[in-house]
Design a protein around this motif. Structure first.
Motif, PDB file in Angstrom:
ATOM      1  N   TYR A  96       0.846  -1.192   0.000  1.00  0.00           N
ATOM      2  CA  TYR A  96       0.000   0.000   0.000  1.00  0.00           C
ATOM      3  C   TYR A  96       0.879   1.239   0.000  1.00  0.00           C
ATOM      4  CZ  TYR A  96       0.893   1.130   4.893  1.00  0.00           C
ATOM      5  OH  TYR A  96       1.489   1.491   6.059  1.00  0.00           O
ATOM      6  N   VAL A  97       0.302   2.328  -0.461  1.00  0.00           N
ATOM      7  CA  VAL A  97       1.007   3.605  -0.522  1.00  0.00           C
ATOM      8  C   VAL A  97       0.085   4.675   0.052  1.00  0.00           C
ATOM      9  CG1 VAL A  97       1.996   5.356  -2.058  1.00  0.00           C
ATOM     10  CG2 VAL A  97       2.303   2.931  -2.574  1.00  0.00           C
ATOM     11  N   ARG A  98       0.624   5.492   0.920  1.00  0.00           N
ATOM     12  CA  ARG A  98      -0.110   6.646   1.440  1.00  0.00           C
ATOM     13  C   ARG A  98       0.331   7.861   0.640  1.00  0.00           C
ATOM     14  NH1 ARG A  98      -0.767   8.628   7.689  1.00  0.00           N
ATOM     15  NH2 ARG A  98      -1.691  10.658   7.230  1.00  0.00           N
ATOM     16  N   GLU A  99      -0.622   8.525   0.035  1.00  0.00           N
ATOM     17  CA  GLU A  99      -0.333   9.694  -0.783  1.00  0.00           C
ATOM     18  C   GLU A  99      -1.139  10.873  -0.252  1.00  0.00           C
ATOM     19  OE1 GLU A  99       0.554   7.912  -5.062  1.00  0.00           O
ATOM     20  OE2 GLU A  99      -1.457   7.438  -4.360  1.00  0.00           O
ATOM     21  N   PRO A 100      -0.761  11.411   0.895  1.00  0.00           N
ATOM     22  CA  PRO A 100      -1.580  12.425   1.554  1.00  0.00           C
ATOM     23  C   PRO A 100      -1.627  13.767   0.836  1.00  0.00           C
ATOM     24  CG  PRO A 100       0.477  12.158   2.713  1.00  0.00           C
ATOM     25  CD  PRO A 100       0.434  11.083   1.655  1.00  0.00           C
ATOM     26  N   ASP A 101      -0.732  14.000  -0.101  1.00  0.00           N
ATOM     27  CA  ASP A 101      -0.724  15.293  -0.775  1.00  0.00           C
ATOM     28  C   ASP A 101      -1.674  15.355  -1.959  1.00  0.00           C
ATOM     29  OD1 ASP A 101       1.152  16.245   1.008  1.00  0.00           O
ATOM     30  OD2 ASP A 101       2.811  15.518  -0.200  1.00  0.00           O
TER      31      ASP A 101
ATOM     32  N   MET B 225      -5.372  15.085  -3.775  1.00  0.00           N
ATOM     33  CA  MET B 225      -6.735  15.416  -3.362  1.00  0.00           C
ATOM     34  C   MET B 225      -7.630  14.175  -3.308  1.00  0.00           C
ATOM     35  SD  MET B 225      -6.727  18.415  -2.416  1.00  0.00           S
ATOM     36  CE  MET B 225      -8.475  18.614  -2.138  1.00  0.00           C
ATOM     37  N   ALA B 226      -7.273  13.150  -4.027  1.00  0.00           N
ATOM     38  CA  ALA B 226      -8.092  11.935  -4.021  1.00  0.00           C
ATOM     39  C   ALA B 226      -7.183  10.726  -3.848  1.00  0.00           C
ATOM     40  CB  ALA B 226      -8.879  11.813  -5.312  1.00  0.00           C
ATOM     41  N   HIS B 227      -7.783   9.632  -3.445  1.00  0.00           N
ATOM     42  CA  HIS B 227      -7.070   8.359  -3.329  1.00  0.00           C
ATOM     43  C   HIS B 227      -5.872   8.467  -2.399  1.00  0.00           C
ATOM     44  CE1 HIS B 227      -9.718   7.090  -6.467  1.00  0.00           C
ATOM     45  NE2 HIS B 227      -9.258   8.005  -7.274  1.00  0.00           N
ATOM     46  N   GLY B 228      -6.111   8.831  -1.172  1.00  0.00           N
ATOM     47  CA  GLY B 228      -5.047   9.008  -0.196  1.00  0.00           C
ATOM     48  C   GLY B 228      -4.312   7.734   0.150  1.00  0.00           C
ATOM     49  N   ILE B 229      -4.992   6.580   0.131  1.00  0.00           N
ATOM     50  CA  ILE B 229      -4.357   5.290   0.412  1.00  0.00           C
ATOM     51  C   ILE B 229      -4.752   4.345  -0.719  1.00  0.00           C
ATOM     52  CG2 ILE B 229      -4.168   3.353   2.009  1.00  0.00           C
ATOM     53  CD1 ILE B 229      -3.477   5.649   3.638  1.00  0.00           C
ATOM     54  N   ASN B 230      -3.770   3.721  -1.344  1.00  0.00           N
ATOM     55  CA  ASN B 230      -4.040   2.782  -2.425  1.00  0.00           C
ATOM     56  C   ASN B 230      -3.319   1.470  -2.149  1.00  0.00           C
ATOM     57  OD1 ASN B 230      -5.556   4.591  -4.094  1.00  0.00           O
ATOM     58  ND2 ASN B 230      -3.635   5.584  -4.641  1.00  0.00           N
ATOM     59  N   VAL B 231      -3.942   0.351  -2.514  1.00  0.00           N
ATOM     60  CA  VAL B 231      -3.347  -0.975  -2.368  1.00  0.00           C
ATOM     61  C   VAL B 231      -3.025  -1.486  -3.774  1.00  0.00           C
ATOM     62  CG1 VAL B 231      -3.725  -3.349  -1.593  1.00  0.00           C
ATOM     63  CG2 VAL B 231      -4.594  -1.435  -0.232  1.00  0.00           C
ATOM     64  N   PHE B 232      -1.805  -1.996  -3.931  1.00  0.00           N
ATOM     65  CA  PHE B 232      -1.325  -2.424  -5.236  1.00  0.00           C
ATOM     66  C   PHE B 232      -0.857  -3.876  -5.225  1.00  0.00           C
ATOM     67  CE2 PHE B 232      -0.605   2.132  -5.136  1.00  0.00           C
ATOM     68  CZ  PHE B 232      -1.056   2.534  -6.376  1.00  0.00           C
ATOM     69  N   ALA B 233      -0.946  -4.516  -6.394  1.00  0.00           N
ATOM     70  CA  ALA B 233      -0.361  -5.833  -6.609  1.00  0.00           C
ATOM     71  C   ALA B 233       1.127  -5.655  -6.876  1.00  0.00           C
ATOM     72  CB  ALA B 233      -1.028  -6.516  -7.797  1.00  0.00           C
ATOM     73  N   ASN B 234       1.856  -6.751  -6.858  1.00  0.00           N
ATOM     74  CA  ASN B 234       3.296  -6.722  -7.101  1.00  0.00           C
ATOM     75  C   ASN B 234       3.627  -6.141  -8.474  1.00  0.00           C
ATOM     76  OD1 ASN B 234       5.972  -7.289  -6.272  1.00  0.00           O
ATOM     77  ND2 ASN B 234       5.992  -9.119  -7.533  1.00  0.00           N
ATOM     78  N   ASP B 235       2.725  -6.320  -9.455  1.00  0.00           N
ATOM     79  CA  ASP B 235       2.972  -5.811 -10.808  1.00  0.00           C
ATOM     80  C   ASP B 235       2.524  -4.365 -10.986  1.00  0.00           C
ATOM     81  OD1 ASP B 235       0.214  -5.994 -10.872  1.00  0.00           O
ATOM     82  OD2 ASP B 235       0.134  -7.440 -12.521  1.00  0.00           O
TER      83      ASP B 235
ATOM     84  N   ARG C  46      -6.158   6.181  10.393  1.00  0.00           N
ATOM     85  CA  ARG C  46      -6.944   4.953  10.582  1.00  0.00           C
ATOM     86  C   ARG C  46      -7.061   4.199   9.255  1.00  0.00           C
ATOM     87  NH1 ARG C  46     -11.393   3.683  14.104  1.00  0.00           N
ATOM     88  NH2 ARG C  46      -9.927   4.455  15.636  1.00  0.00           N
ATOM     89  N   CYS C  47      -7.283   4.919   8.172  1.00  0.00           N
ATOM     90  CA  CYS C  47      -7.379   4.274   6.863  1.00  0.00           C
ATOM     91  C   CYS C  47      -6.057   3.625   6.473  1.00  0.00           C
ATOM     92  CB  CYS C  47      -7.820   5.276   5.803  1.00  0.00           C
ATOM     93  SG  CYS C  47      -9.524   5.816   6.011  1.00  0.00           S
ATOM     94  N   GLU C  48      -4.954   4.291   6.787  1.00  0.00           N
ATOM     95  CA  GLU C  48      -3.647   3.708   6.505  1.00  0.00           C
ATOM     96  C   GLU C  48      -3.429   2.448   7.337  1.00  0.00           C
ATOM     97  OE1 GLU C  48       1.052   4.863   6.135  1.00  0.00           O
ATOM     98  OE2 GLU C  48      -0.225   6.139   7.356  1.00  0.00           O
ATOM     99  N   ALA C  49      -3.810   2.471   8.601  1.00  0.00           N
ATOM    100  CA  ALA C  49      -3.673   1.293   9.460  1.00  0.00           C
ATOM    101  C   ALA C  49      -4.512   0.134   8.923  1.00  0.00           C
ATOM    102  CB  ALA C  49      -4.081   1.631  10.890  1.00  0.00           C
ATOM    103  N   ASN C  50      -5.709   0.427   8.439  1.00  0.00           N
ATOM    104  CA  ASN C  50      -6.556  -0.620   7.857  1.00  0.00           C
ATOM    105  C   ASN C  50      -5.927  -1.207   6.598  1.00  0.00           C
ATOM    106  OD1 ASN C  50      -8.455  -0.294   9.879  1.00  0.00           O
ATOM    107  ND2 ASN C  50      -9.743   1.068   8.672  1.00  0.00           N
ATOM    108  N   ALA C  51      -5.379  -0.345   5.743  1.00  0.00           N
ATOM    109  CA  ALA C  51      -4.718  -0.821   4.522  1.00  0.00           C
ATOM    110  C   ALA C  51      -3.516  -1.688   4.876  1.00  0.00           C
ATOM    111  CB  ALA C  51      -4.291   0.359   3.658  1.00  0.00           C
ATOM    112  N   ALA C  52      -2.734  -1.270   5.863  1.00  0.00           N
ATOM    113  CA  ALA C  52      -1.570  -2.051   6.287  1.00  0.00           C
ATOM    114  C   ALA C  52      -1.989  -3.423   6.799  1.00  0.00           C
ATOM    115  CB  ALA C  52      -0.796  -1.296   7.368  1.00  0.00           C
TER     116      ALA C  52
END
Length: 79
Positions: free
Chosen positions: A14-19, A21-31, A52-58
């Motif tokens: 997962y990646v946290r992108e707080p800067d 405006m949208a999609h602050g936390i995204n989960v990605f596959a290896n590819d 909290r959203c980042e903790a859930n993604a983690a």
């Protein structure tokens, strides 16, 4: 399990992108495939904090990666 019901192979990340405006936390596959898109900032305020959203993604990513190689149909028996 048929091919249509197979989940995306591990590892996930997962990646946290707080800067942004949208999609602050995204989960990605290896590819690099986007698996779960986050919410925009207005939604975070209504649902939970960005932390909290980042903790859930983690947690989701850790669980998926920990269960790598196990038959998904056998997992309910482990609980």
């Amino acid at each position: 399990m048929n091919a249509q019901k197979q989940h995306t192979p591990e590892p996930w990340s997962y990646v946290r992108e707080p800067d942004r405006m949208a999609h602050g936390i995204n989960v990605f596959a290896n590819d690099g495939q986007l698996l779960i898109a986050g919410l925009d900032r207005a939604d975070f305020a209504a649902i939970a904090s960005l932390d909290r959203c980042e903790a859930n993604a983690a947690r989701i990513v850790a669980c998926v990666n920990a269960l790598a190689g196990l038959n998904p149909e056998a997992i309910p028996a482990l609980v």
